[in-house]
Structures are given as C-alpha cells and as structure tokens.
Design an enzyme around this catalytic site. Structure first.
Site, PDB file in Angstrom:
ATOM      1  N   ASP A 104       0.925  -1.283   0.367  1.00  0.00           N
ATOM      2  CA  ASP A 104       0.162   0.121   0.373  1.00  0.00           C
ATOM      3  C   ASP A 104       0.995   1.579   0.248  1.00  0.00           C
ATOM      4  OD1 ASP A 104      -1.935   1.561   0.065  1.00  0.00           O
ATOM      5  OD2 ASP A 104      -2.871   1.081   2.109  1.00  0.00           O
ATOM      6  N   ASP A 322      -1.888   5.093  -6.602  1.00  0.00           N
ATOM      7  CA  ASP A 322      -2.284   4.756  -5.560  1.00  0.00           C
ATOM      8  C   ASP A 322      -2.135   2.909  -5.924  1.00  0.00           C
ATOM      9  OD1 ASP A 322      -2.565   3.936  -2.718  1.00  0.00           O
ATOM     10  OD2 ASP A 322      -5.237   4.699  -2.645  1.00  0.00           O
TER      11      ASP A 322
END
Length: 445
Positions: A104, A322
C-alpha cells in the site's frame, strides 16, 4: 559519547547489510488479491465501495542514496484471495516468519497480525509471536518517539507505567481499524544475487486486533507511503533512494507474479527505450502520497476540455498514484469529460444498470465488441511525458459479457487517483532522491 554494545552491534549489522547489498537489488514478489471470487457485479460493487471509502481517507489526510542496488519482493494479484489489491510476502523477526501483506503506497504504518504471551485467537491467518523473536523490541510509551514522532500514526497518550509499550489505534475512514503496540524488528529480504540480507530496526506494528474489509486475505500491511517511519524510508535508506513495481493484470491468478524492487531497477530489455517516460514527482503537495503533475487528458488526438484547477493541488485538486485503490478517481469535470467522450464509441451497445452497483457506465458486450475501436486515453504530465494505459485498464470486465468504464467521480473539488487497474502492465519507478517517476509498458514477467 560512549556507545553501548547494542548500538555498536546494530551499526555493524547495518554496515554489513550495506556491503552485502551493494550492486544488488531487494525484490519482493507481488500478488493481486482479487481471485477467490469470479468476475461478477458483486465483486465490482465491493471494489467500488472500498475505493470510495479509501478516497475519503485520502481527502481526509489532505486536511488534517547509499548503494547502487537493493532487494526485491515478489508480488501477486489478490484475485485468488477475494480482494482488489496486491500482496507481497515478507519475513519478519528472528527466526524469520512469513506473512502475506497488502502492498500500500498510501499507508505509513507497516504491521502484522501479532500476539504477545497469552491465548492465541483461532483464525485463518498467520500470527507473529513477538515474544518468540529475539530481535523484537517494544517502544516505550514515555519515549519521545511515542509521544511526538508517532502521533501521526495514531499513537495513544495512555501511559499507566514506564514499562507500558507505545500503543496505537489506527483508524481508517472506511471503518477498518488496527490496534496494537509499536516495536522495532528485523526484516529478512532477498537480494537479486540470490543471497539474503537483514534489515534491522524497522518500525512495525504488532497488531492484536483488526477489523474491516481492507485486510481481507492479508496478515497485515506493508506501508510504502512517503514517511520517515514507513518501510519505504528504511529500505531506500539502505538500498538507494528508489523503489519500483510492476503490476500484472488484476484478474491474474496467484501463479502469475510480479515484483516490488528496492534499489536501482533496470527496465526489461523487451522495453523499448523510446517507450520509457519520466515526469517529476511532487512529494510535498499531498503528503504522504506520491503526487504527479497532470496538465490534461486526451482521447485519441483530441484534448479534453478540463479546467486546469482540476489538476492544481493548491485548489483541492491534484493527482496521486495509489497501489491500494483499484479504480481511477477523477474530479467531476474530468470524469464527465472522459466518460462522455468514451460513450460516443459505445453507442451501439446496450446500457446495463445492475442494481446496487455504484458505477454509472456498464455495457452488454455479449453480441461482440472490438475493444480496439476505443480511442487511446492519454494522461499528459508536466514536462511532456505521456501515460497511455491499456484499453482493458479503463474498460474493465465486470461480469460475463459485461464491461464497465473503470472511473469513479471524485466530486468537485477532489483528488484524482490513478488506481492499480489503470497502472497494470506498466513498470513504475519512484526515485525519492531525484523526485521523479519513470514508467514504461511491460509484461511484468
């Protein structure tokens, strides 16, 4: 000032690691976690719901080189685990234990499912037993690190005794949460020369309780955000100021892998040099995310009429990459321009509106559809670089015979997010020192 024996040993370990890592890279294998469920409307609904909550977290956060190489981790699509993110396996502690974690770029905290002494919960996850690791050390609640440095990672102020560890209650806007205590631990990583090396002193969360869909199929999270306490900070300090990844198709099964690399990555020989592009990374405008400066979007040869404030981070806009968001979010003006432009090429297809699916544009393609007829979507970056995603990355499979435009409105103003599906089958290299992003199409094999 007199050095303690422990400090000298830590320094020696770090020097040996740097020596071993020279001219190598650290490489982690990645998997996408979306494969337990067949392609279905329910799966897309889950993805969009999770993405929308995560986008709220991104908006909320806005308001509130030492070697020539590195190491690698293997990554795989999470499709086989029923989720829409990518997984890597990490080895934590002494002796080293394996854990499957979400990769992440939007998270600062690295944590694993963890227990101290006491009865272990029955669950279908691997558990890190902190007391069994000789290299684990807790961070005290009275330390400057706990009281000041880790406040942004939701450290708790409660400190009943000097020996109490520094605790955290990491809350996500989507309702997910992780509670535990902070510590320092050693990670074991594999180098590209076949050897292994140890990364001592990595900040890690020993999470004894967590909830929410964000962690489906995972034993924890590998935090790669731009932060002094993220895994990225530690790894790039040792292996050089770069990291890179290549994401295979999000529908790939767990036998298809790609890599997360810390250190200098060489672009595959199959990648044409003229296909490699570089653009500035704006590392200070939307921290701790990796922001890029987009100046426009085009479909085919036509530039879309999108106000420049959509791309201006100082006016509530701006764009980030992202790995933890699946679909691509566009501020309302950009979203309307893109979907209306693409719709003109889909007029012959029946519009489908599945009940409960929070996505606007889906089409029945059972009668046949040539995806190559879609115009090429292009992201135009500051400095002249252009990103041309594959068409299957923005017209995505939602169910058998049904495709959807893979965009979600971010509102107005709103942060634009280039999600992992849009990024797939490209190699992305983040150079933290030079503040640049280099990318090129790749098979990721």
């Amino acid at each position: 000032m007199k050095r303690t024996r422990a400090a000298l040993l830590c320094l020696l370990t770090t020097l040996l690691l740097i020596s071993a890592a020279y001219s190598t890279v650290m490489r982690l294998e990645m998997t996408h976690r979306d494969t337990l469920f067949p392609t279905s409307f329910r799966r897309i609904e889950d993805i969009i719901g999770s993405d929308q909550k995560r986008h709220s977290l991104i908006s909320h956060k806005r308001t509130t080189t030492k070697t020539n190489g590195g190491a690698r981790l293997t990554l795989r699509s999470g499709f086989d685990y029923g989720a829409a993110q990518y997984f890597a396996e990490i080895r934590v502690g002494t002796p080293a234990k394996r854990f499957r974690v979400v990769v992440d770029t939007g998270s600062e905290l690295t944590w694993v499912n963890c227990r101290f002494r006491g009865k272990e919960k029955t669950e279908n996850r691997r558990v890190f037993r902190a007391e069994e690791s000789s290299s684990f050390s807790r961070i005290g609640c009275l330390t400057q690190t706990c009281k000041v440095d880790l406040m942004n990672l939701f450290s708790l102020s409660s400190c009943p005794t000097p020996s109490t560890p520094c605790a955290y209650d990491y809350r996500y806007v989507d309702g997910s949460a992780a509670q535990g205590v902070f510590g320092k631990e050693t990670f074991t990583v594999r180098l590209t020369n076949g050897r292994v090396a140890r990364l001592p002193g990595v900040l890690v969360g020993c999470t004894n309780s967590f909830s929410g869909d964000s962690f489906r199929g995972a034993d924890g999270v590998l935090g790669l955000a731009l932060s002094d306490y993220s895994f990225t900070s530690k790894a790039t300090n040792v292996f050089g100021g770069k990291f890179s990844y290549c994401l295979v198709d999000h529908l790939s099964n767990k036998n298809v892998s790609n890599y997360l690399i810390f250190g200098s990555s060489s672009f595959p020989s199959a990648t044409k040099l003229n296909a490699t592009r570089t653009t500035p990374l704006d590392l200070n405008v939307i921290p701790p995310f990796y922001a890029v400066n987009i100046i426009g979007l085009s479909l085919g040869e036509t530039m879309l009429n999108i106000p420049m404030q959509v791309w201006d981070a100082t006016q509530g806009g701006g764009t980030i990459l992202d790995s933890g968001t699946s679909l691509t979010f566009l501020a309302d003006a950009a979203y309307k321009a893109v979907v209306s432009g693409l719709q003109r090429y889909l007029v012959g297809l029946k519009r489908v509106k599945p009940e409960g699916l929070p996505i606007e544009y889906c089409f029945d393609t059972t009668s046949g559809f040539n995806q190559s007829k879609l115009p090429q979507l292009t992201f135009h970056f500051k400095g002249g670089a252009r990103f041309e995603p594959h068409r299957r990355s923005y017209l995505i499979d939602a169910a058998s015979g049904v495709k959807c435009l893979g965009f979600v409105s971010a509102g107005e103003p709103g942060t634009n997010v280039i999600g992992n599906i849009m990024q797939q089958n490209y190699l992305w290299e983040f150079d933290i020192v030079a503040s640049t992003l280099t990318f090129a199409p790749s098979t990721c094999l």
